[in-house]
Write a protein that holds these residues in place. Structure first.
Motif, PDB file in Angstrom:
ATOM      1  N   CYS A  36       0.855  -1.181   0.000  1.00  0.00           N
ATOM      2  CA  CYS A  36       0.000   0.000   0.000  1.00  0.00           C
ATOM      3  C   CYS A  36       0.895   1.235   0.000  1.00  0.00           C
ATOM      4  O   CYS A  36       1.708   1.417   0.913  1.00  0.00           O
ATOM      5  N   THR A  37       0.749   2.079  -1.002  1.00  0.00           N
ATOM      6  CA  THR A  37       1.618   3.247  -1.141  1.00  0.00           C
ATOM      7  C   THR A  37       0.842   4.541  -0.933  1.00  0.00           C
ATOM      8  O   THR A  37      -0.390   4.564  -0.950  1.00  0.00           O
ATOM      9  N   LEU A  38       1.581   5.622  -0.768  1.00  0.00           N
ATOM     10  CA  LEU A  38       0.984   6.945  -0.556  1.00  0.00           C
ATOM     11  C   LEU A  38       0.846   7.721  -1.863  1.00  0.00           C
ATOM     12  O   LEU A  38       0.378   8.857  -1.856  1.00  0.00           O
ATOM     13  N   ASP A  39       1.271   7.118  -2.965  1.00  0.00           N
ATOM     14  CA  ASP A  39       1.303   7.830  -4.233  1.00  0.00           C
ATOM     15  C   ASP A  39       1.186   6.830  -5.378  1.00  0.00           C
ATOM     16  O   ASP A  39       1.598   5.675  -5.247  1.00  0.00           O
ATOM     17  N   PHE A  40       0.647   7.267  -6.499  1.00  0.00           N
ATOM     18  CA  PHE A  40       0.459   6.403  -7.656  1.00  0.00           C
ATOM     19  C   PHE A  40       1.706   6.352  -8.537  1.00  0.00           C
ATOM     20  O   PHE A  40       1.941   5.356  -9.214  1.00  0.00           O
ATOM     21  N   TYR A  41       2.507   7.417  -8.527  1.00  0.00           N
ATOM     22  CA  TYR A  41       3.633   7.497  -9.453  1.00  0.00           C
ATOM     23  C   TYR A  41       4.968   7.150  -8.780  1.00  0.00           C
ATOM     24  O   TYR A  41       5.407   6.001  -8.789  1.00  0.00           O
ATOM     25  N   GLU A  42       5.644   8.115  -8.192  1.00  0.00           N
ATOM     26  CA  GLU A  42       6.955   7.814  -7.578  1.00  0.00           C
ATOM     27  C   GLU A  42       6.839   6.760  -6.474  1.00  0.00           C
ATOM     28  O   GLU A  42       7.706   5.904  -6.332  1.00  0.00           O
ATOM     29  N   GLY A  43       5.767   6.833  -5.698  1.00  0.00           N
ATOM     30  CA  GLY A  43       5.586   5.879  -4.601  1.00  0.00           C
ATOM     31  C   GLY A  43       5.442   4.443  -5.064  1.00  0.00           C
ATOM     32  O   GLY A  43       5.649   3.509  -4.287  1.00  0.00           O
TER      33      GLY A  43
ATOM     34  N   LEU B   3       7.844   5.150 -13.977  1.00  0.00           N
ATOM     35  CA  LEU B   3       8.756   5.986 -14.747  1.00  0.00           C
ATOM     36  C   LEU B   3       8.020   7.083 -15.501  1.00  0.00           C
ATOM     37  O   LEU B   3       8.668   7.925 -16.139  1.00  0.00           O
ATOM     38  N   ASP B   4       6.687   7.095 -15.439  1.00  0.00           N
ATOM     39  CA  ASP B   4       5.902   7.956 -16.323  1.00  0.00           C
ATOM     40  C   ASP B   4       5.206   9.117 -15.617  1.00  0.00           C
ATOM     41  O   ASP B   4       4.269   9.708 -16.148  1.00  0.00           O
ATOM     42  N   GLY B   5       5.647   9.486 -14.422  1.00  0.00           N
ATOM     43  CA  GLY B   5       5.067  10.636 -13.737  1.00  0.00           C
ATOM     44  C   GLY B   5       5.715  11.932 -14.187  1.00  0.00           C
ATOM     45  O   GLY B   5       6.641  11.948 -15.007  1.00  0.00           O
ATOM     46  N   ALA B   6       5.238  13.050 -13.655  1.00  0.00           N
ATOM     47  CA  ALA B   6       5.843  14.341 -13.989  1.00  0.00           C
ATOM     48  C   ALA B   6       7.256  14.445 -13.424  1.00  0.00           C
ATOM     49  O   ALA B   6       8.101  15.167 -13.950  1.00  0.00           O
TER      50      ALA B   6
ATOM     51  N   THR C 122      16.477   5.525 -12.036  1.00  0.00           N
ATOM     52  CA  THR C 122      16.643   4.856 -13.326  1.00  0.00           C
ATOM     53  C   THR C 122      15.673   3.685 -13.458  1.00  0.00           C
ATOM     54  O   THR C 122      15.099   3.208 -12.468  1.00  0.00           O
ATOM     55  N   GLU C 123      15.537   3.208 -14.678  1.00  0.00           N
ATOM     56  CA  GLU C 123      14.701   2.033 -14.908  1.00  0.00           C
ATOM     57  C   GLU C 123      15.282   0.815 -14.196  1.00  0.00           C
ATOM     58  O   GLU C 123      14.540  -0.019 -13.665  1.00  0.00           O
TER      59      GLU C 123
ATOM     60  N   ASN D 174       1.194  -6.156 -15.294  1.00  0.00           N
ATOM     61  CA  ASN D 174       2.356  -6.678 -14.566  1.00  0.00           C
ATOM     62  C   ASN D 174       3.394  -5.565 -14.525  1.00  0.00           C
ATOM     63  O   ASN D 174       3.978  -5.214 -15.545  1.00  0.00           O
ATOM     64  N   ARG D 175       3.637  -5.016 -13.350  1.00  0.00           N
ATOM     65  CA  ARG D 175       4.524  -3.853 -13.233  1.00  0.00           C
ATOM     66  C   ARG D 175       5.979  -4.170 -13.579  1.00  0.00           C
ATOM     67  O   ARG D 175       6.769  -3.257 -13.802  1.00  0.00           O
ATOM     68  N   LEU D 176       6.346  -5.445 -13.618  1.00  0.00           N
ATOM     69  CA  LEU D 176       7.690  -5.806 -14.044  1.00  0.00           C
ATOM     70  C   LEU D 176       7.862  -5.625 -15.552  1.00  0.00           C
ATOM     71  O   LEU D 176       8.982  -5.633 -16.053  1.00  0.00           O
ATOM     72  N   GLU D 177       6.741  -5.430 -16.249  1.00  0.00           N
ATOM     73  CA  GLU D 177       6.778  -5.307 -17.710  1.00  0.00           C
ATOM     74  C   GLU D 177       6.402  -3.920 -18.214  1.00  0.00           C
ATOM     75  O   GLU D 177       6.479  -3.661 -19.410  1.00  0.00           O
ATOM     76  N   GLY D 178       5.974  -3.031 -17.320  1.00  0.00           N
ATOM     77  CA  GLY D 178       5.615  -1.685 -17.762  1.00  0.00           C
ATOM     78  C   GLY D 178       4.832  -0.921 -16.712  1.00  0.00           C
ATOM     79  O   GLY D 178       4.522  -1.433 -15.638  1.00  0.00           O
ATOM     80  N   ASP D 179       4.529   0.337 -17.044  1.00  0.00           N
ATOM     81  CA  ASP D 179       3.856   1.227 -16.102  1.00  0.00           C
ATOM     82  C   ASP D 179       2.465   1.659 -16.563  1.00  0.00           C
ATOM     83  O   ASP D 179       1.586   1.897 -15.739  1.00  0.00           O
TER      84      ASP D 179
END
Length: 313
Positions: free
Chosen positions: A212-219, A223-226, A231-232, A277-282
């Protein structure tokens, strides 16, 4: 009443015949002449809670109002409540924060996105059940998530919610102090849900830990947030470490859901379908019609459990 940090013992299968009322670890409620559930546009001074909600045995919560209305329409049809095409009104129509629908012993409510939003909803929902004098209630969160090492469309029944450092806990600052709360979910309920998935035999279902995270992008190591200052390779190392820690999906509500269910002695479960599958993309590139079918899978599983426990299967 017990201390606010003392969990109430949950009902077990051996106690299923007993009436287990909703427990609220808050002695101040007894001193209030009226309790206004502001974000639901409901109140004990304006509504007869026992008459409206006293028969509720199952509560299903999810992020989207439209998804919860679709669920209550679906479960009502299975229960034989209302006519075909019957419209179920939004009980919280006086508010634009949450939506709530009811069909017999089943209540469905939206909770928005993220820990703060679902926490506010759960405070008022648990008080609603308490004021309604409900007993033996099961609450299940149904939703979507990002999978780790799973094929899209897989359903994860959460064993334990962990934070972004993989710790099985929910941390909240109260009166300036950090309070750590347990995030285990009801083991027997998870097993019951897994058994229901085997009976359905329609899609891959597992029991696993949920981050459970506090954010959808960096958290969530996207790789696709503002903003993205890693690194990948670092992203993949983090997600692979999560997989090794037993984490099978990522969402944003399960930790506080588990913590509050534990504190109030409520049987709780989290059932989420993985959209990728987050291991394959965002980014989610799956066609809309396929995603719509995926999102129905937790609903089908929970419906099967409800009907079975009501003796209708």
């Amino acid at each position: 009443m017990a201390s606010a940090n003392t969990p109430k013992k949950r009902r077990t299968d051996n106690q299923s015949s007993e009436e287990t009322p909703i427990y609220v670890p808050n002695p101040h409620l007894e001193k209030m002449k009226e309790d206004v559930l502001y974000h639901f546009a409901l109140g004990t001074g304006t509504h007869d809670f026992p008459a409206l909600f006293g028969d509720v045995k199952f509560v299903c919560v999810g992020g989207s109002p439209s998804r919860m209305k679709a669920f209550i329409t679906y479960i009502a049809e299975k229960l034989g409540i209302g006519n075909s095409g019957c419209d179920f009104p939004n009980i919280c129509a006086g508010s634009d924060r949450y939506a709530m629908y009811k069909a017999g012993p089943v209540l469905a409510a939206s909770h928005g996105m993220g820990i703060p939003s679902i926490a506010i909803m759960l405070h008022e929902l648990i008080k609603l059940l308490y004021h309604s004098k409900c007993s033996n209630v099961t609450i299940i969160r149904i939703g979507t998530s990002g999978g780790i090492g799973l094929e899209p469309g897989s359903v994860v029944i959460t064993k334990q919610s962990v934070d972004a450092t993989f710790k099985p806990q929910f941390e909240q600052v109260i009166l300036g102090k950090s309070v750590i709360r347990n995030t285990d979910l009801d083991e027997e309920l998870a097993k019951d849900l897994l058994e229901c998935s085997k009976e359905l035999d329609q899609f891959n279902t597992i029991i696993g830990n949920t981050m459970c995270t506090l954010d959808f992008y960096e958290g969530q190591a996207r790789l696709d947030g503002a903003i993205c200052l890693y690194t990948e390779e670092e992203k993949l190392q983090y997600l692979q470490a999560a997989y090794k820690a037993g984490i099978r999906n990522i969402e944003m509500e399960s930790s506080v859901f588990a913590a509050m269910c534990n504190l109030c002695g409520i049987r709780g479960a989290v059932v989420c379908v993985t959209l990728l599958n987050r291991l394959e993309g965002d980014q989610i590139t799956t066609p809309h019609d396929v995603l719509s079918e995926y999102q129905k899978r937790p609903q089908k599983l929970v419906e099967h459990l409800i009907m079975k426990q009501l003796g209708k299967k």
